[in-house]
Design an enzyme around this catalytic site. Structure first.
Site, PDB file in Angstrom:
ATOM      1  CE  LYS A 122      -3.936  -2.097   0.118  1.00  0.00           C
ATOM      2  NZ  LYS A 122      -4.367  -2.555  -1.188  1.00  0.00           N
ATOM      3  CE  LYS A 204      -5.048 -16.010  -7.132  1.00  0.00           C
ATOM      4  NZ  LYS A 204      -5.514 -16.190  -5.799  1.00  0.00           N
ATOM      5  CE  LYS A 207     -11.762  -6.526  -6.236  1.00  0.00           C
ATOM      6  NZ  LYS A 207     -11.427  -5.731  -5.063  1.00  0.00           N
TER       7      LYS A 207
END
Ligand code: TRP
Length: 341
Positions: A122, A204, A207
Site C-alpha cells: 500500500k 487466476k 480484479k
C-alpha cells in the site's frame, strides 16, 4: 514460523471472516471464498462481516460506500449465504470492534507492522496517503476475529500473514492479561483452494487490468458470451493425446466448474483425437456460464433493489454480532483490569 492448517473440527466452532466492500464479486471469489462460507454455515457458528472500516484506509472518499456495502451484501446472499443462519453484519455497526482495536494497538509494535507485506504494498500504491490506519490494518482485522473468540477464519493465501500476526497479538494478550482468546487459524474446506483461471490464459481470475479476462457475477448474458468467446485458443492439437497448453487447460478447468461431466468428456475425447473445435467448446462453456451466473445475478439485483430487506439483514446481523461482542468485551475489560467498582 510454520503456518497452521486446521483439520475438520468437532462440535460447533466459531468461524469469522471479513469481506471488503470494494469491487464486484467475480467467479474467483465465488469458488475461492463464498462457496466455502456457504458450506460453513451448515456446521459452524458463523460471523461474516463487511469490512467497511478497513476500506477507509484505502478509499477515504465514502460517496459510493453505501452502494458498495449493499452490493456486497446482496451478492453474498444471492450466492447462498443465509442471513438467518449466520451473523451477516457491517463492521462499523459494532462499536466493540473499535474498542478492542484500541487495546490491541498497545500490543502491536511499529516494527512488525511496518514489515507487513500488505502495508509495504500500500505504501507503494498510495505514497501520498500512508495513514496510521493502513499501518494498523492487521490490528483491526485481529479485533474483528477475536471479538467473537473465533478460531477458524476462511481466507485465502494472501491473508496468511495477517493471521500469523493475529496469533501473535492474541498470545501477547493472553500472556499478559490471562487466557481470553483462542489462536485463530486459516480454515477452508478442501485441501487446496480452487483456483479459477483467468480467460486470457495468464494467472487466476481477479480484479485484473484485462476486463475481458474475469467473469463477474453481475455480467449480463451477452457480456459473458463475449468474454468467453475471446478466450485464447489456437488451431488445435496435431498429434493425438498431446499435452494441453496452459490456455487450453484453463478452458477445461473453467468447464469443470460449470459444465456437466458428459460434456467435459466429449471435449476431452475430441481434443485427444484432434477433432476438437474450440469455437464449439467456447460456445458450450459460454452457455453453461450463462446458466450458472444468470440466477445469481438476478437474485442479487432483486435484493439490491430491496433496501428494506437489506436494512433488516444488517440489523439482524448486528444484533447477533453485538451479543457475542458484549460477552467477549466483558471478559476483556475484566482481564485488562478496567473495572474500578
Ligand atoms: N483483510 C481481509 C481482506 O483483505 C478482509 C478482512 C477484514 C478480514 N477483517 C477480516 C478477513 C477478518 C478475515 C477476518 O480480504
Amino acid at each position: 514460523m510454520g503456518k497452521k492448517r486446521a483439520t475438520l473440527p468437532a462440535g460447533r466452532q466459531v468461524v469469522m471472516s471479513g469481506i471488503r466492500p470494494t469491487g464486484f464479486l467475480h467467479l474467483g471469489n465465488y469458488f475461492g471464498a463464498v462457496r466455502n462460507y456457504v458450506r460453513m454455515q451448515e456446521e459452524f457458528e458463523c460471523y461474516f462481516m463487511v469490512a467497511d472500516l478497513h476500506s477507509l484506509t484505502t478509499h477515504p472518499d465514502t460517496k459510493e460506500l453505501k452502494q458498495n456495502v449493499h452490493r456486497v451484501l446482496s451478492e453474498n446472499i444471492a450466492c447462498g449465504l443465509d442471513p438467518d443462519r449466520v451473523a451477516l453484519y457491517c463492521q462499523s455497526h459494532i462499536h466493540e470492534t473499535t474498542e478492542l482495536y484500541l487495546y490491541l494497538n498497545m500490543l502491536a509494535y511499529k516494527g512488525e507492522l511496518e514489515k507487513t507485506t500488505t502495508f509495504k504494498e500500500k505504501v507503494r500504491q498510495q505514497p501520498d496517503n500512508v495513514n496510521a490506519g493502513l499501518l494498523t490494518y492487521p490490528v483491526l482485522q485481529t479485533a474483528d476475529i477475536i471479538l467473537h473468540r473465533a478460531k477458524y477464519v476462511p481466507v485465502g493465501k494472501d491473508q496468511e500473514q495477517h493471521l500469523e500476526m493475529a496469533r501473535n497479538f492474541v498470545n501477547r494478550f493472553n500472556h499478559r492479561y490471562g487466557e481470553v482468546f483462542p489462536e485463530p487459524q486459516a480454515f477452508n474446506f478442501g485441501e487446496e483452494l480452487i483456483k479459477v483461471p483467468s480467460l486470457d490464459g495468464a494467472g487466476k481470475m481477479s480484479k485484473s487490468e484485462n476486463q475481458y479476462a474475469t467473469l463477474y457475477l453481475s455480467d449480463d448474458d451477452e457480456l459473458i458470451r463475449k468474454k468467453v468467446m475471446k478466450a485464447k485458443t489456437d488451431s488445435g492439437p496435431e498429434k493425438t493425446n498431446s499435452p494441453r497448453p496452459d490456455y487450453i487447460q484453463n478452458i477445461f478447468l473453467l468447464m469443470r466448474l460449470v459444465s456437466n461431466s458428459a460434456i467435459i468428456t466429449k471435449f476431452e475425447t475430441d481434443y485427444n483425437n484432434c477433432s476438437i473445435r474450440y469455437g464449439d467448446m467456447k460456445k458450450q462453456l459460454a452457455e453453461d456460464m450463462v446458466q450458472f451466473i444468470t440466477p445469481i445475478r438476478e437474485k442479487a439485483e432483486a435484493i439490491r433493489n430491496d433496501e428494506k430487506y437489506l436494512r433488516e439483514v444488517m440489523e439482524k446481523g448486528a444484533e447477533k454480532a453485538r451479543k457475542s461482542a458484549k460477552a467477549t468485551m466483558e471478559l476483556v475489560r475484566k482481564a485488562l483490569g478496567l473495572n474500578y467498582f
